[in-house]
Scaffold this active site. Structure first.
Site, PDB file in Angstrom:
ATOM      1  N   CYS A 121      21.057  12.124   0.335  1.00  0.00           N
ATOM      2  CA  CYS A 121      21.134  11.484   1.684  1.00  0.00           C
ATOM      3  C   CYS A 121      20.180  10.580   1.760  1.00  0.00           C
ATOM      4  O   CYS A 121      20.134   9.616   2.254  1.00  0.00           O
ATOM      5  CB  CYS A 121      21.102  12.763   2.699  1.00  0.00           C
ATOM      6  SG  CYS A 121      21.767  14.207   2.733  1.00  0.00           S
ATOM      7  N   ASP A 122      18.888  11.131   1.123  1.00  0.00           N
ATOM      8  CA  ASP A 122      17.677  10.058   1.522  1.00  0.00           C
ATOM      9  C   ASP A 122      16.905   9.332   0.198  1.00  0.00           C
ATOM     10  O   ASP A 122      16.039   8.891   0.372  1.00  0.00           O
ATOM     11  CB  ASP A 122      16.663  11.268   1.802  1.00  0.00           C
ATOM     12  CG  ASP A 122      16.807  11.710   3.397  1.00  0.00           C
ATOM     13  OD1 ASP A 122      17.658  11.329   4.033  1.00  0.00           O
ATOM     14  OD2 ASP A 122      16.305  12.998   3.551  1.00  0.00           O
ATOM     15  N   CYS A 168      17.384  17.082   0.784  1.00  0.00           N
ATOM     16  CA  CYS A 168      18.699  16.296   0.397  1.00  0.00           C
ATOM     17  C   CYS A 168      18.524  14.922  -0.045  1.00  0.00           C
ATOM     18  O   CYS A 168      18.425  14.005   0.603  1.00  0.00           O
ATOM     19  CB  CYS A 168      19.833  16.161   1.550  1.00  0.00           C
ATOM     20  SG  CYS A 168      21.382  15.405   1.142  1.00  0.00           S
TER      21      CYS A 168
END
Ligand code: NDP
Length: 319
Positions: A142-143, A139
């Protein structure tokens, strides 16, 4: 009165799944006094295997994925949600009820909420598990911010790979897209957006990763192999983002509700499935957004709809 006894043992709602969608559904169902039973599965949910989550509203400093999940569970339990660890073996409609078998036991319910998620496809190569959440991620949304001024590899050639690359472009200094063919599967518009960013993005065609390398703590490289020549080389990268698709966890529901051609549960805008009394939330019904906050939102919807359905059963004398 045996019939009355069996009716008393029927629950208003059983929630299947242990991710944020299911915990949110449990919270809402518990607060609606439906006494939900949550069958949380045995595999960890996606947030429980993530590090910091920086895009869930309400946490300006971010929150660790496992903490977010534990908090949601505690919150649902505080209002009376009951949890059972176990893998659902079968789930069928029996007369007016749904029969769920888990750990050799049978539970009956008037409604079901399915939040079993989707598992990110993995490569199964050496080092992938060892460096999971230590540079290996599924992801970028997200990261990506954790890879500021770093070099990364994105694996895949679909829309997700393009989207991950665009998310990483804002932070990383160099992005290799490693794709197993000589053409992307992604939509033309997404491809064009990516391919014009030649300053940072380099595509390595006809190649697959064969091993993840690291220093014990974090990823340091990905060994790739040319699918035609079989020649191998190591890309020195700090992270590897897998974007090779997801597999929705829906096999046991295929006879109960309608699935789309990719295996996702088909829902309407109100989280209703093709089967009256059955609702679905989170990634199991969402091939597009796949975010914690959208999962939580659909969990809320599913619980509200389940409550309405139970109220309808009461009003029509079918409870
Ligand atoms: P896709 O299935 O579309 O693409 C997966 C990609 O990974 C393909 O290029 C495939 O290669 C490659 N792949 C699969 N398995 C392997 C493997 N074992 N080794 C190496 N490569 C592999 O999945 P996506 O997650 O990209 O997209 C899913 C759906 O979500 C699609 O409908 C997509 O359009 C949608 N989506 C839309 C977005 C948007 O509109 N903004 C953003 C993200 C997703 P090959 O091409 O050879 O099959």
């Amino acid at each position: 009165m045996p019939q009355q006894k069996s009716k008393d043992s029927v629950r208003d709602v059983i929630i299947i799944g242990g991710g944020i969608a299911s915990h949110t559904a449990a919270l809402y169902a518990a607060r609606a006094n439906m006494k939900p039973l949550v069958i949380a599965g045995i595999e960890p949910d996606q947030l429980s295997t993530t590090s910091v989550v920086e895009n869930f509203p309400g946490f300006p400093e971010g929150i660790q994925g496992p903490d977010l999940i534990q908090n949601c569970k505690k919150q649902a339990e505080r209002f009376g949600a009951e949890y059972l660890d176990g893998k659902v073996e079968s789930c069928v409609q029996k007369n007016n009820f749904f029969e769920v078998r888990v750990n050799g036991k049978t539970f009956l319910s008037r409604t079901l909420i399915i939040g079993t998620g989707a598992s990110a496809r993995t490569l199964g190569i050496k080092g992938e598990k060892e460096y999971w959440a230590k540079g290996v991620s599924t992801c970028a949304i997200c990261d990506a911010a954790l890879f500021r001024n770093k070099t990364v590899a994105v694996i895949g050639g679909g829309d997700s790979a393009m989207e991950e690359s665009l998310a990483l472009y804002k932070f990383a200094t160099k992005i290799y897209i490693v794709h197993r063919r000589d053409a992307f599967k992604a939509s033309k518009i997404m491809q064009e957006r990516v391919l014009k960013l030649k300053d940072k993005i380099e595509v390595i065609w006809n190649a697959v990763p064969v091993a993840v390398q690291g220093n014990g703590k974090f990823v340091s490289g990905v060994k790739i192999q040319d699918v035609n020549t079989k020649q191998e080389k190591v890309l020195k990268v700090d992270g590897m983002f897998l974007a090779i698709g997801h597999i929705p966890n829906t096999i046991i529901f295929s006879k109960l509700v309608k699935l789309d051609e990719q295996g996702y549960i088909v829902t309407d805008k109100r989280s209703r499935t093709s089967q009256d009394g059955v609702y679905a939330c989170g990634d199991v019904q969402d091939p597009v957004f796949k975010q914690a906050v959208t999962s939580a939102g659909t969990g809320c919807q599913a619980a509200i709809e389940a409550e309405r359905y139970v109220e309808h059963l009461k009003a029509t004398g079918d409870y």
